[in-house]
Design a protein around this motif. Sequence first.
Motif, PDB file in Angstrom:
ATOM      1  N   UNK A 128     -12.902  54.247  -0.825  1.00 57.02           N
ATOM      2  CA  UNK A 128     -14.046  53.359  -1.054  1.00 57.02           C
ATOM      3  C   UNK A 128     -14.479  53.344  -2.511  1.00 57.02           C
ATOM      4  N   UNK A 129     -14.540  54.526  -3.119  1.00 60.57           N
ATOM      5  CA  UNK A 129     -14.920  54.615  -4.535  1.00 60.57           C
ATOM      6  C   UNK A 129     -13.869  53.952  -5.428  1.00 60.57           C
ATOM      7  N   UNK A 130     -12.584  54.095  -5.063  1.00 59.43           N
ATOM      8  CA  UNK A 130     -11.510  53.475  -5.843  1.00 59.43           C
ATOM      9  C   UNK A 130     -11.574  51.956  -5.744  1.00 59.43           C
ATOM     10  N   UNK A 131     -11.934  51.430  -4.569  1.00 59.03           N
ATOM     11  CA  UNK A 131     -12.079  49.979  -4.396  1.00 59.03           C
ATOM     12  C   UNK A 131     -13.203  49.461  -5.282  1.00 59.03           C
ATOM     13  N   UNK A 132     -14.334  50.158  -5.259  1.00 60.09           N
ATOM     14  CA  UNK A 132     -15.479  49.745  -6.080  1.00 60.09           C
ATOM     15  C   UNK A 132     -15.132  49.827  -7.567  1.00 60.09           C
ATOM     16  N   UNK A 133     -14.461  50.898  -7.965  1.00 57.11           N
ATOM     17  CA  UNK A 133     -14.072  51.056  -9.369  1.00 57.11           C
ATOM     18  C   UNK A 133     -13.151  49.922  -9.796  1.00 57.11           C
ATOM     19  N   UNK A 134     -12.141  49.614  -8.964  1.00 58.03           N
ATOM     20  CA  UNK A 134     -11.197  48.536  -9.301  1.00 58.03           C
ATOM     21  C   UNK A 134     -11.904  47.187  -9.355  1.00 58.03           C
ATOM     22  N   UNK A 135     -12.822  46.951  -8.425  1.00 59.02           N
ATOM     23  CA  UNK A 135     -13.567  45.691  -8.414  1.00 59.02           C
ATOM     24  C   UNK A 135     -14.393  45.518  -9.677  1.00 59.02           C
ATOM     25  N   UNK A 136     -15.065  46.581 -10.087  1.00 51.76           N
ATOM     26  CA  UNK A 136     -15.878  46.524 -11.318  1.00 51.76           C
ATOM     27  C   UNK A 136     -15.005  46.400 -12.551  1.00 51.76           C
ATOM     28  N   UNK A 137     -13.956  47.216 -12.601  1.00 55.75           N
ATOM     29  CA  UNK A 137     -13.088  47.250 -13.769  1.00 55.75           C
ATOM     30  C   UNK A 137     -12.424  45.894 -14.026  1.00 55.75           C
TER      31      UNK A 137
END
Length: 198
Positions: A128-137
Amino acid sequence: MKKLIVLILFLGLTVTMSFGQGNTEKIGYVDQQFIIENLPEFKKLNQEIAVKSHQYEKILKGKFEEYQTKSAAFEKLLADKSEQTILRDKAMELENLKKSYEDFESSSMTELQNYYSKKFTPIRQKVGEAVIFAGRQQGYAFVLRMDLNPDGGDIWPVVLYARDSTSNLSRDILKNLGVDSTAASTRKTGMSQMLKQK
């Protein structure tokens, strides 16, 4: 339009959509199950569950075989018209063996479920954190996961990440339904409701 977006997302493409005055919003989707299944820690968890399951199955098999053996012996005592005291004792022994089998079966399943849940929670959190990070990045407005509709028909998009909640239509929908609502919902959308903003 909604079905077109879902169809495009299902095909695995990243969609760029225009909203109003030239604003471009990127929408992407992930195969969350594919990501989880390829994580080493998830593979390790599955191996641990398989080993524990095998151990429990061996114990259950032993208990069942003991029950069958003693049950056959009890049937022979019945056929031989053994004394009631012996029959009662053997019947009680069989009942205790049956209860032991059922209790162990139940407790081992509960233990496996609890173990899996405890170990899987940080894996799901990490993804979940990786999805959010990728979405923001990568500047996505939304990142979705596509789920099959359990009732059949269309595929359901599940929001895993939303950059903001400025597009909340809850208040307008309530108004259209004849409900007076003074404030829109302040709940976060998608996975970000469970994860801290970074």
